[in-house]
Design a protein around this motif. Structure first.
Motif, short mmCIF file in Angstrom:
data_model
loop_
_atom_site.label_atom_id
_atom_site.label_comp_id
_atom_site.label_asym_id
_atom_site.label_seq_id
_atom_site.Cartn_x
_atom_site.Cartn_y
_atom_site.Cartn_z
N GLU A 66 76.29 -70.52 29.66
CA GLU A 66 77.18 -71.23 28.74
C GLU A 66 76.62 -72.57 28.30
O GLU A 66 76.62 -73.53 29.06
CB GLU A 66 78.56 -71.42 29.40
N ASN A 116 77.93 -74.66 26.21
CA ASN A 116 78.98 -75.69 26.18
C ASN A 116 79.20 -76.32 27.56
O ASN A 116 79.44 -77.52 27.66
CB ASN A 116 80.31 -75.10 25.68
N GLU A 133 86.51 -74.85 30.68
CA GLU A 133 85.32 -74.14 30.17
C GLU A 133 85.03 -72.90 31.04
O GLU A 133 84.68 -71.84 30.53
CB GLU A 133 84.13 -75.11 30.19
N ASN A 168 87.65 -70.31 30.24
CA ASN A 168 87.33 -69.74 28.93
C ASN A 168 86.18 -68.74 29.02
O ASN A 168 86.20 -67.67 28.41
CB ASN A 168 87.00 -70.87 27.95
N GLU A 227 86.28 -64.89 27.98
CA GLU A 227 85.33 -64.32 27.01
C GLU A 227 84.64 -63.08 27.59
O GLU A 227 84.50 -62.06 26.91
CB GLU A 227 84.27 -65.36 26.63
N VAL A 261 87.06 -60.16 27.71
CA VAL A 261 87.23 -59.55 26.38
C VAL A 261 86.01 -58.69 26.05
O VAL A 261 86.15 -57.55 25.59
CB VAL A 261 87.45 -60.65 25.29
N THR A 309 86.40 -54.80 25.32
CA THR A 309 86.15 -54.32 23.95
C THR A 309 84.75 -53.72 23.78
O THR A 309 84.46 -53.15 22.73
CB THR A 309 86.29 -55.48 22.93
N HIS A 326 83.08 -54.69 20.62
CA HIS A 326 83.59 -54.23 19.33
C HIS A 326 84.77 -55.11 18.92
O HIS A 326 85.49 -55.62 19.78
CB HIS A 326 84.04 -52.76 19.40
N PHE A 327 84.96 -55.25 17.60
CA PHE A 327 86.04 -56.11 17.12
C PHE A 327 87.40 -55.55 17.53
O PHE A 327 87.66 -54.35 17.39
CB PHE A 327 85.98 -56.25 15.59
N HIS A 328 88.27 -56.44 18.06
CA HIS A 328 89.65 -56.07 18.34
C HIS A 328 90.52 -57.30 18.06
O HIS A 328 90.20 -58.40 18.53
CB HIS A 328 89.82 -55.61 19.79
N GLY A 330 91.40 -59.16 21.08
CA GLY A 330 90.21 -59.82 21.64
C GLY A 330 90.00 -61.15 20.94
O GLY A 330 89.71 -62.18 21.57
N LYS A 331 90.16 -61.13 19.61
CA LYS A 331 90.01 -62.37 18.83
C LYS A 331 91.06 -63.40 19.26
O LYS A 331 90.74 -64.57 19.48
CB LYS A 331 90.14 -62.06 17.34
N LYS A 364 90.18 -64.87 22.71
CA LYS A 364 89.04 -65.80 22.66
C LYS A 364 89.40 -67.08 21.92
O LYS A 364 89.00 -68.18 22.32
CB LYS A 364 87.85 -65.13 21.98
N ASP A 365 90.17 -66.96 20.82
CA ASP A 365 90.52 -68.16 20.06
C ASP A 365 91.47 -69.05 20.86
O ASP A 365 91.35 -70.28 20.85
CB ASP A 365 91.17 -67.78 18.71
#
Ligand SMILES: Nc1ncnc2c1ncn2[C@@H]1O[C@H](COP(=O)(O)OP(=O)(O)OP(=O)(O)O)[C@@H](O)[C@H]1O
Length: 130
Positions: A32, A34, A73, A76, A80, A83, A87, A90-92, A95-96, A99-100
């Motif tokens: 990470e 960050n 952190e 998070n 992440e 997710v 997933t 893959h986009f879900h 999941g978005k 994470k957001d």
């Protein structure tokens, strides 16, 4: 990854729990960017704190803010990874969302740390230079 790292049952000894916790911190630090940034910032803030001779109370506020940011952190990062595992990259939409929201959690803590830092350092730096 050795056999011990494939364990899925509960830890039987405190030393095992500690071992896994330390390896979790190492992985998070390695992966990470960050988190590395937050730790470098903490070191810089500590150096500035020594130079400006912070009081015990001021140190406690700085350390509390820093620990909150690092814990956020780490949480998070765990979200992440969860997710990504669920997933399989893959986009879900959920999941978005997760994470957001996780990123929002880190932002709130970082803003808190910034406000604490401003309250403590701005008056001291002002007196130093003016
Ligand atoms: N599986 C997914 N499904 C939907 N959206 C995703 C998914 N993975 C990532 N995203 C979106 O992409 C953004 C960036 O994802 P990423 O995993 O890189 O997190 P990040 O916030 O960049 O992490 P970091 O804390 O390392 O900066 C997320 O905030 C989310 O909006």
């Amino acid at each position: 990854m050795d056999l011990k790292d494939k364990q899925t049952t509960k830890n039987k000894h405190f030393s095992y729990s500690l071992d896994f916790a330390i390896s979790g911190l190492k992985v998070a630090f390695k992966e990470e960017r960050n988190l590395r940034f937050h730790i470098c910032s903490l070191i810089a803030v500590c150096l500035l704190g020594v130079i400006l001779k912070l009081s015990l109370n001021e140190w406690l506020w700085i350390l509390l803010s820093a620990v909150l940011v690092i814990v956020a952190e780490l949480a998070n990062t765990a979200l992440e990874n969860t997710v990504d595992m669920v997933t399989n990259y893959h986009f879900h939409p959920l999941g978005k969302k997760v994470k957001d929201i996780g990123a929002g959690m880190v932002l709130v803590q970082a803003l808190f740390a910034l406000i604490v830092g401003c309250f403590i350092f701005v008056p001291k730096l002002y007196h130093l230079f003016f």
